[in-house]
Design a protein around this motif. Structure first.
Motif, PDB file in Angstrom:
ATOM      1  N   LEU A 194       1.037  -1.616   0.414  1.00  0.00           N
ATOM      2  CA  LEU A 194       0.199   0.091  -0.401  1.00  0.00           C
ATOM      3  C   LEU A 194       0.786   1.349   0.162  1.00  0.00           C
ATOM      4  O   LEU A 194       0.928   2.235  -1.013  1.00  0.00           O
ATOM      5  CB  LEU A 194      -0.779   0.033   0.840  1.00  0.00           C
ATOM      6  CG  LEU A 194      -2.162  -1.223   1.498  1.00  0.00           C
ATOM      7  CD1 LEU A 194      -2.473  -1.562   2.581  1.00  0.00           C
ATOM      8  CD2 LEU A 194      -3.168  -0.636  -0.117  1.00  0.00           C
ATOM      9  N   LYS A 195       1.945   0.982   0.516  1.00  0.00           N
ATOM     10  CA  LYS A 195       2.891   1.793   0.466  1.00  0.00           C
ATOM     11  C   LYS A 195       3.809   2.833  -0.351  1.00  0.00           C
ATOM     12  O   LYS A 195       3.310   3.766  -0.542  1.00  0.00           O
ATOM     13  CB  LYS A 195       3.635   2.092   2.015  1.00  0.00           C
ATOM     14  CG  LYS A 195       5.085   3.472   1.934  1.00  0.00           C
ATOM     15  CD  LYS A 195       3.824   5.110   2.005  1.00  0.00           C
ATOM     16  CE  LYS A 195       3.497   5.055   3.420  1.00  0.00           C
ATOM     17  NZ  LYS A 195       2.726   5.745   3.422  1.00  0.00           N
ATOM     18  N   ILE A 196       4.075   1.352  -0.719  1.00  0.00           N
ATOM     19  CA  ILE A 196       4.845   1.662  -2.476  1.00  0.00           C
ATOM     20  C   ILE A 196       3.618   2.334  -3.924  1.00  0.00           C
ATOM     21  O   ILE A 196       4.099   3.352  -4.198  1.00  0.00           O
ATOM     22  CB  ILE A 196       5.527   0.298  -2.866  1.00  0.00           C
ATOM     23  CG1 ILE A 196       6.586   0.077  -1.562  1.00  0.00           C
ATOM     24  CG2 ILE A 196       5.726   0.649  -4.544  1.00  0.00           C
ATOM     25  CD1 ILE A 196       7.229  -1.913  -2.349  1.00  0.00           C
ATOM     26  N   ARG A 197       2.269   1.528  -3.815  1.00  0.00           N
ATOM     27  CA  ARG A 197       1.566   2.055  -4.251  1.00  0.00           C
ATOM     28  C   ARG A 197       1.558   3.709  -4.519  1.00  0.00           C
ATOM     29  O   ARG A 197       0.598   4.389  -5.069  1.00  0.00           O
ATOM     30  CB  ARG A 197       0.115   1.259  -4.455  1.00  0.00           C
ATOM     31  CG  ARG A 197      -0.649   1.329  -5.311  1.00  0.00           C
ATOM     32  CD  ARG A 197      -0.706   1.321  -6.922  1.00  0.00           C
ATOM     33  NE  ARG A 197      -0.059   0.457  -6.906  1.00  0.00           N
ATOM     34  CZ  ARG A 197       0.974  -0.424  -8.181  1.00  0.00           C
ATOM     35  NH1 ARG A 197       0.394   1.505  -9.293  1.00  0.00           N
ATOM     36  NH2 ARG A 197       0.648  -1.041  -8.811  1.00  0.00           N
ATOM     37  N   GLU A 198       0.942   3.898  -2.955  1.00  0.00           N
ATOM     38  CA  GLU A 198       1.186   5.177  -2.884  1.00  0.00           C
ATOM     39  C   GLU A 198       1.523   6.119  -3.109  1.00  0.00           C
ATOM     40  O   GLU A 198       1.521   7.499  -3.854  1.00  0.00           O
ATOM     41  CB  GLU A 198       1.010   5.770  -0.955  1.00  0.00           C
ATOM     42  CG  GLU A 198       0.209   6.721  -0.360  1.00  0.00           C
ATOM     43  CD  GLU A 198       0.646   6.575   1.174  1.00  0.00           C
ATOM     44  OE1 GLU A 198       0.963   7.983   1.199  1.00  0.00           O
ATOM     45  OE2 GLU A 198       0.500   5.157   1.488  1.00  0.00           O
ATOM     46  N   LEU A 199       3.049   5.784  -3.188  1.00  0.00           N
ATOM     47  CA  LEU A 199       4.087   7.332  -3.463  1.00  0.00           C
ATOM     48  C   LEU A 199       4.114   6.500  -5.111  1.00  0.00           C
ATOM     49  O   LEU A 199       4.550   8.255  -5.612  1.00  0.00           O
ATOM     50  CB  LEU A 199       5.731   5.973  -2.645  1.00  0.00           C
ATOM     51  CG  LEU A 199       5.779   5.382  -1.202  1.00  0.00           C
ATOM     52  CD1 LEU A 199       7.251   5.489  -1.435  1.00  0.00           C
ATOM     53  CD2 LEU A 199       5.776   8.046  -1.119  1.00  0.00           C
ATOM     54  N   ARG A 200       3.788   5.592  -5.556  1.00  0.00           N
ATOM     55  CA  ARG A 200       3.789   5.500  -7.419  1.00  0.00           C
ATOM     56  C   ARG A 200       2.673   6.457  -7.874  1.00  0.00           C
ATOM     57  O   ARG A 200       2.392   7.597  -9.274  1.00  0.00           O
ATOM     58  CB  ARG A 200       3.490   4.094  -7.645  1.00  0.00           C
ATOM     59  CG  ARG A 200       3.409   4.770  -9.328  1.00  0.00           C
ATOM     60  CD  ARG A 200       3.707   3.264  -9.719  1.00  0.00           C
ATOM     61  NE  ARG A 200       3.336   3.058 -11.243  1.00  0.00           N
ATOM     62  CZ  ARG A 200       3.301   2.105 -12.352  1.00  0.00           C
ATOM     63  NH1 ARG A 200       3.190   0.852 -11.566  1.00  0.00           N
ATOM     64  NH2 ARG A 200       2.829   2.345 -13.065  1.00  0.00           N
ATOM     65  N   THR A 201       1.614   6.570  -6.759  1.00  0.00           N
ATOM     66  CA  THR A 201       0.385   7.309  -6.812  1.00  0.00           C
ATOM     67  C   THR A 201       0.631   8.638  -6.582  1.00  0.00           C
ATOM     68  O   THR A 201       0.394   9.697  -7.933  1.00  0.00           O
ATOM     69  CB  THR A 201      -0.867   7.062  -6.656  1.00  0.00           C
ATOM     70  OG1 THR A 201      -1.071   5.505  -6.952  1.00  0.00           O
ATOM     71  CG2 THR A 201      -1.810   7.445  -6.778  1.00  0.00           C
ATOM     72  N   ARG A 202       1.432   8.945  -6.082  1.00  0.00           N
ATOM     73  CA  ARG A 202       1.781   9.863  -5.877  1.00  0.00           C
ATOM     74  C   ARG A 202       2.418  11.573  -7.167  1.00  0.00           C
ATOM     75  O   ARG A 202       2.731  12.093  -7.239  1.00  0.00           O
ATOM     76  CB  ARG A 202       2.600  10.002  -4.257  1.00  0.00           C
ATOM     77  CG  ARG A 202       2.589  11.550  -3.526  1.00  0.00           C
ATOM     78  CD  ARG A 202       3.426  11.793  -2.418  1.00  0.00           C
ATOM     79  NE  ARG A 202       2.717  11.056  -1.261  1.00  0.00           N
ATOM     80  CZ  ARG A 202       3.015  11.028   0.016  1.00  0.00           C
ATOM     81  NH1 ARG A 202       4.728  11.042  -0.080  1.00  0.00           N
ATOM     82  NH2 ARG A 202       2.524  10.162   0.831  1.00  0.00           N
ATOM     83  N   ALA A 203       3.383  10.002  -7.172  1.00  0.00           N
ATOM     84  CA  ALA A 203       5.083  10.894  -8.121  1.00  0.00           C
ATOM     85  C   ALA A 203       3.990  10.840  -9.441  1.00  0.00           C
ATOM     86  O   ALA A 203       4.287  11.758 -10.460  1.00  0.00           O
ATOM     87  CB  ALA A 203       5.882   9.671  -8.520  1.00  0.00           C
ATOM     88  N   GLU A 204       3.369   9.850 -10.307  1.00  0.00           N
ATOM     89  CA  GLU A 204       2.239   9.586 -11.268  1.00  0.00           C
ATOM     90  C   GLU A 204       1.489  10.943 -11.460  1.00  0.00           C
ATOM     91  O   GLU A 204       1.516  12.279 -12.321  1.00  0.00           O
ATOM     92  CB  GLU A 204       1.427   9.179 -11.217  1.00  0.00           C
ATOM     93  CG  GLU A 204       1.962   7.645 -11.974  1.00  0.00           C
ATOM     94  CD  GLU A 204       1.241   6.308 -11.253  1.00  0.00           C
ATOM     95  OE1 GLU A 204       1.630   5.362 -12.330  1.00  0.00           O
ATOM     96  OE2 GLU A 204       0.182   5.807 -11.306  1.00  0.00           O
ATOM     97  N   LYS A 205       0.919  11.786 -10.438  1.00  0.00           N
ATOM     98  CA  LYS A 205       0.162  12.861 -10.471  1.00  0.00           C
ATOM     99  C   LYS A 205       0.585  13.937  -9.842  1.00  0.00           C
ATOM    100  O   LYS A 205       0.910  15.333 -10.983  1.00  0.00           O
ATOM    101  CB  LYS A 205      -1.005  12.750  -8.611  1.00  0.00           C
ATOM    102  CG  LYS A 205      -2.257  11.855  -8.570  1.00  0.00           C
ATOM    103  CD  LYS A 205      -2.955  12.476  -8.159  1.00  0.00           C
ATOM    104  CE  LYS A 205      -4.104  11.061  -7.708  1.00  0.00           C
ATOM    105  NZ  LYS A 205      -4.866  10.648  -6.607  1.00  0.00           N
ATOM    106  N   ALA A 206       1.896  14.044  -9.795  1.00  0.00           N
ATOM    107  CA  ALA A 206       3.110  14.996  -9.181  1.00  0.00           C
ATOM    108  C   ALA A 206       3.595  15.083 -10.426  1.00  0.00           C
ATOM    109  O   ALA A 206       3.904  17.293 -11.057  1.00  0.00           O
ATOM    110  CB  ALA A 206       3.852  15.167  -8.550  1.00  0.00           C
TER     111      ALA A 206
END
Length: 606
Positions: A556-568
Motif C-alpha cells: 500500500l505504501k509503495i503504491r501510494e508513493l507511485r500514485t503520488r509521483a504520477e499525479k505530481a
C-alpha cells in the motif's frame, strides 16, 4: 590521513571533545563551517565501524554466514539459543550502538546519513527485542531450528558439499547438534515454568517434522544425501573415511538428537501447551505483539488501525473479483465461483513435474517483458526448485532464497509441489511475479549487488519493504500483459485478497482475542482458498505473529508513493525511473522510503 582519522574518531568518542566543549568564537568572528574533509573522514570512519560490526555479526552467527555465502565459518557452530549467546548478542548491539552514536552525524549527507540513521535504528530495535523471551519458544511448525539444520545438511541448500574440506566442515558443525537439542529443551522447560509456551495445534504440526528425521536406516536420512551425491573426484581413502564418518554422524549423533527432542515434546511439552492461540494470552503478550507490529511494518500503526485497513481492503478486492466472475460469464454466486475455481480439474496439474514446468515456462514469457518497467536487472540468476519433502506439508506455497554473495549459488524460487489439489494454475502468475521476477529475486539480488553500500545494508532488510515489493510486483503483471487470461488476473486478486485477510486475521488473533475457529470462519467467508491453505495460514500467523502484516502494509505504501509521483509529475513520470528509485538503495524502512521518494518527486519538478 590515517593518523588524522584516528585522532578525529578518538576526539569524537571522548566527551571532552564534544560540541558543547568547544570555545565560542571571539566577538566579531563567525564560526567556520565544518570542512568537507571532516564529513568525508567521518563517513570513512563510520564505514570502518559498520564493517567491523558486520564481521563480528558473522562470527556470532556462523550459520547465517553460510546462507550469505561466507565460507570462512562453514565449520563453526554457535548455540543461538543459549543465554551466553544472547548475552553476547545484546552486549554487541549495545557496544556498537554507543560507538556509532558517539559520532555527530550532522555533517553527513546522502547515503552516508542514510546508513548512519539505519544502523542506529536497527541496533535500537534489536536491543528493544531483548525484552521479549522469544528464545523460550524455539520450535514451531514454520520456523524451527532443527528443520533449518536439516536444510543445511541436506546438500541441497546453502551448506556447500563440493570437496573434502566442505564435507569435513559439516562433520565439525553437525557434531554440535546435541548441544542445540539440549538447549532447546532447557529453554522450553523454562518457558513451561513461566507460562510462555506454544499453542498445542502448532506443536502437533511441528512434531512430525522432527520425527521425520528419526530413521532406522541411515541411508533413508536427508543427512545422507550429501554422501549419495559425493563428487566423483573424492576417491580413495578420503571417500571411505567420509562415508564411515557420515554414517556414524547420522546414526550416533543426529538421529538420537531428533529422537530426544521428539520424545521431550511428546511426553513433557505437549501436555503443557496452551489452548489459546494469540500473543495476548502470554505474559506481557500485548506489548510483545505491539513491538512485533512496529518492527515488521516499520510504521507507528496500531494493531486496531491495521485491522480496519484490512477489512476495507477485503471489501474492495472482493468487488473486483465479482467483476471477474461476471466477465467469464459464470452463472452463480461468489461462493459458488470460489468453489468452482477451487475444485474444477481444468485448474490443476496432474503431476509435480507439470507444476514445475509451468513455472519454467513463465520464465520464458515474463522475463523478456520486464524491460518495459525496469532499467536494470540483477546479475545473479535464479533456479526453480521443489520444496524439500520433509517440510512441504506445512510450508507455504512458495518462497525465495537469495543467491550467495560469491556467485557460487544462484537465487532459488522454491515451489511447494505437495498437495497438487491446493496449487491451482490460476495462482501461478502472481506467485511467480512475487517470488521470482520482478519480485524478491529482483529486489534481494539487486540489493546484494550494491557494492558501494555497507554490508549491513546489502544483506539486511525490512520485511514491510521486501514483502511489500513482492506484492507490488504482483500488480505489475497487468502492465506486463501477464494477466490477459481472466483467471490469472483472478489469481492475482485472490493473492492480494489473501494479504488483506492477513491484516484482519493476524491482528484479530493477537490483539482482538480471536480464536483459531473465528479466524478460519473469517477466511472461509471471504476467500477462495482451499481449507488446507486456510488452516496452514492461520497457524502460520500463530507461529510468527506480525510477519503477515508486512505484505499489504508495504504494498500500500509503495503504491501510494507511485500514485503520488504520477499525479505530481504527469507526463514527466517515468515508471522505470520510479522503480530505480525504489530499488537502488536496497531495503528501507517505509518512512525513510517515503521521504526519499518525496525528495525525488521534488527534484523532477524543478
Amino acid at each position: 590521513m590515517r593518523g588524522f582519522l584516528s585522532i578525529l574518531i578518538a576526539c569524537t568518542l571522548l566527551a571532552g571533545c564534544g560540541d558543547g566543549e568547544r570555545a565560542a568564537p571571539a566577538a566579531g568572528e563567525t564560526a567556520a563551517p565544518a570542512p568537507a574533509a571532516t564529513a568525508a573522514a567521518l563517513a570513512a570512519e563510520l564505514a570502518q565501524l559498520y564493517e567491523q560490526h558486520f564481521e563480528e555479526s558473522l562470527e556470532l552467527n556462523p550459520m547465517r554466514s553460510t546462507f550469505l555465502g561466507e565460507r570462512r565459518y562453514n565449520d563453526r557452530f554457535e548455540n543461538m539459543l543459549s543465554p551466553e549467546h544472547r548475552a553476547r548478542q545484546q552486549a554487541s548491539a549495545q557496544r556498537w550502538l554507543e560507538r556509532v552514536q558517539a559520532i555527530d552525524p550532522s555533517s553527513l549527507e546522502g547515503q552516508d546519513r542514510l546508513s548512519y540513521d539505519m544502523f542506529v535504528r536497527d541496533r535500537q530495535r534489536e536491543l528493544e527485542g531483548f525484552r521479549f523471551p522469544g528464545h523460550l519458544q524455539p520450535v514451531n511448525q514454520f520456523y524451527n531450528i532443527t528443520s533449518m539444520f536439516a536444510t543445511l545438511g541436506s546438500g541441497m541448500n546453502a551448506q556447500p558439499f563440493r570437496n573434502v574440506e566442505d564435507y569435513d566442515n559439516w562433520l565439525k558443525r553437525a557434531g554440535h547438534f546435541p548441544e542445540l537439542v539440549d538447549q532447546a529443551i532447557a529453554n522450553m522447560r523454562e518457558g513451561m515454568a513461566s507460562g510462555i509456551v506454544q499453542p498445542r495445534v502448532l506443536m502437533e504440526k511441528a512434531l512430525p517434522q522432527i520425527t521425520a528425521h528419526v530413521v532406522d536406516n541411515v541411508e533413508d536420512s536427508i543427512f545422507w544425501k550429501p554422501v549419495q551425491a559425493m563428487p566423483d573426484d573424492i576417491q580413495g581413502a578420503d571417500r571411505e573415511r567420509l562415508q564411515a564418518q557420515y554414517r556414524a554422524l547420522v546414526s550416533d549423533t543426529l538421529v538420537p538428537g531428533y529422537r530426544k527432542l521428539a520424545q521431550f515434546i511428546e511426553t513433557e511439552y505437549m501436555p503443557a501447551t496452551r489452548e489459546t492461540v494469540g500473543m495476548a494470552a502470554l505474559p506481557n503478550g500485548r506489548d510483545w505483539y505491539a513491538y512485533q507490529v512496529r518492527s515488521i511494518t516499520t510504521t507507528d500503526l496500531t494493531p486496531e488501525q491495521i485491522h480496519q485497513i484490512g477489512q476495507d481492503e477485503v471489501k474492495r478486492i472482493l468487488a473486483q473479483m465479482d467483476a471477474v466472475r461476471e466477465r467469464v460469464g459464470f452463472q452463480g454466486s461468489r461462493e459458488e465461483f470460489f468453489k468452482f475455481t477451487g475444485s474444477d480439474p481444468q485448474f490443476f496439474f496432474a503431476t509435480e513435474r507439470e507444476l514445475l514446468d509451468g513455472y519454467e515456462a513463465m520464465r520464458g514469457t515474463i522475463g523478456p517483458t520486464l524491460d518495459r518497467l525496469f532499467e536494470t536487472k540483477p546479475k545473479a540468476p535464479f533456479e526453480i526448485r521443489a520444496v524439500e519433502a520433509f517440510r512441504a506439508a506445512s510450508a507455504s506455497a512458495a518462497s525465495y532464497q537469495r543467491p550467495s554473495d560469491d556467485g557460487s549459488r544462484p537465487g532459488v524460487f522454491f515451489v511447494n509441489t505437495a498437495h497438487l489439489e491446493a496449487r491451482p494454475k490460476w495462482a501461478m502468475t502472481a506467485l511467480y511475479l512475487h517470488e521470482a521476477e520482478p519480485g524478491h529475486h529482483y529486489q534481494l539480488a539487486t540489493q546484494q549487488e550494491l557494492a558501494e553500500l555497507p554490508r549491513f545494508r546489502r544483506f539486511g532488510g525490512y520485511t514491510a519493504y521486501t514483502e511489500g515489493w513482492g506484492l507490488y510486483a504482483e500488480s505489475l503483471g497487468e502492465e506486463l500483459g501477464a494477466y490477459e487470461d481472466p483467471y490469472q488476473y483472478y489469481g492475482r486478486l485472490a493473492a492480494e485478497l489473501w494479504r488483506a485477510i492477513r491484516l484482519v486475521s493476524d491482528t484479530g488473533l493477537h490483539a482482538l482475542g480471536w480464536t483459531r475457529e473465528q479466524t478460519l470462519a473469517f477466511m472461509r467467508a471471504n476467500s477462495p482458498e482451499p481449507e488446507e491453505r486456510m488452516v496452514a495460514e492461520a497457524e502460520r500467523f500463530m507461529a510468527i505473529p506480525g510477519q503477515a502484516l508486512a505484505y499489504k502494509i508495504g504494498e500500500l505504501k509503495i503504491r501510494e508513493l507511485r500514485t503520488r509521483a504520477e499525479k505530481a509529475l504527469g507526463e514527466r513520470f517515468d515508471v522505470r525511473a520510479f522503480h530505480t528509485q525504489v530499488l537502488e538503495d536496497g531495503a528501507l524502512p517505509l518512512d525513510v522510503l517515503e521521504a526519499k521518494i518525496d525528495r525525488w518527486i521534488a527534484s523532477q519538478q524543478s
